[in-house]
Design an enzyme around this catalytic site. Structure first.
Site, PDB file in Angstrom:
ATOM      1  N   SER A  92       0.732  -1.295   0.040  1.00 58.22           N
ATOM      2  CA  SER A  92      -0.046   0.127  -0.125  1.00 58.22           C
ATOM      3  C   SER A  92       0.803   1.242  -0.105  1.00 58.22           C
ATOM      4  CB  SER A  92      -1.132  -0.083   1.380  1.00 58.22           C
ATOM      5  OG  SER A  92      -1.952  -0.963   0.995  1.00 58.22           O
ATOM      6  N   LYS A 256       3.644   6.780   4.408  1.00 56.02           N
ATOM      7  CA  LYS A 256       2.522   6.027   4.112  1.00 56.02           C
ATOM      8  C   LYS A 256       3.049   4.506   4.063  1.00 56.02           C
ATOM      9  CE  LYS A 256      -1.221   4.254   2.505  1.00 56.02           C
ATOM     10  NZ  LYS A 256      -0.892   3.065   3.424  1.00 56.02           N
TER      11      LYS A 256
END
Length: 308
Positions: A92, A256
């Site tokens: 991701s 992230k």
């Protein structure tokens, strides 16, 4: 001795040698006994890099894992790495680049567009903490983009991909910015699947660091888009136990994460107080999926300590 300290000491040593009018290959003057003394050894960053490499190898042994690292100090271009050109699944972490491309392609008005999806979309995507609650009413595109970054919502990522031309569109966008390494084949959850011997759904630490550093360039994103992206990354709930946990106190971490089975990754813009940011990518594969977060935090601590 850390990397920045070594740079200062190396510069000081070079200055002394020049001032003395001698090259490093020349013999030094004789001392009182008539013997010649050896020149002081040159100070370089090599020893610091070797020390970090040894630390990362020790962590690989300890966690029975493979670790990829790429970091760059945007102040002076200093880089460090470990397996920086080896391929890992990106998981991701990719969401930050999809959202960045969406922001770049849209106006604030377009981001207010309400988007809807189906229960099948949610069921197929897997992790859907935000979109799973809004099947009936949908959400504005800006809220979907935020959900993709803050909580790593998979259906939100797929909607963002739809807006930018799917995996092919994101691939083309990254390649246009110079990344010919990253290979995006699937949307969520398939983009987490890596087949040994194939490059599908993989990248390298060096490629991700270059991509993330590129997002800081004012020629890549407008100030408003970049500020929005970094704001969403600064409150990334999934990143707390990762690079943020390994960063020195008082350092800002906008990140992230990416996680799937044995993969645990985190990419971040890390900013020491009053200094320019360091862009860091940590990609890992560990046999024990439960050890991934601790491994990433330990790697981040080792790497960032060298930049203090």
């Amino acid at each position: 001795m850390n990397i920045r300290a070594l740079q200062i000491l190396a510069a000081s040593t070079a200055t002394v040698l020049v001032a003395a009018g001698c090259a490093s290959s020349e013999a030094q003057p004789a001392d009182e006994s008539g013997s010649y003394t050896d020149a002081a050894p040159a100070v370089t960053e090599d020893s610091a890099h070797r020390q970090l490499d040894n630390q990362l190898k020790a962590l690989e042994d300890r966690y029975d894992a493979r670790v990829g690292v790429s970091a760059v100090d945007t102040a002076d271009g200093t880089t460090v790495g470990h397996r920086g050109d080896e391929r890992f699944g990106f998981a991701s972490t990719l969401k930050v680049f999809a959202v960045a491309e969406l922001l770049d392609r849209t106006t604030p008005k377009q981001l207010k567009k309400n988007v809807t999806w189906t229960q099948d979309d949610v069921d197929e995507a897997g992790w859907t903490p935000v979109t799973g609650k809004h099947v009936d009413d949908g959400l504005p595109l800006t809220d979907i983009a935020e959900a993709a970054l803050r909580v790593s919502d998979n259906a939100a990522m797929n909607i963002v991909l739809d807006e930018i031309g799917g995996p092919e569109g994101l691939n083309a966008a990254l390649e246009n910015e110079g990344d010919a390494t990253t290979e995006i084949v699937d949307e969520e959850p398939g983009l987490n699947v890596v087949t040994p011997g194939r490059t599908d759904n993989t990248t390298t630490p060096d490629a991700l660091t270059a991509d993330l550093k590129g997002l800081l360039d004012p020629r890549r994103l407008s100030t408003d888009d970049r500020d929005q992206l970094l704001e969403w990354m600064s409150d990334n709930e999934t990143g707390d136990p990762l690079i943020r946990a390994g960063a020195p106190d008082g350092w800002s971490v906008k990140d992230k994460s990416g996680h799937s089975d044995t993969i645990q990754n985190d990419i971040a813009v890390v900013t020491p107080p009053g200094e320019d940011p360091i862009v860091l990518s940590v990609l890992t594969e560990a046999k024990d999926p439960d050890s991934g977060a601790a491994l990433v935090a330990a790697v981040a601590e080792a790497v960032l300590d060298g930049f203090r």
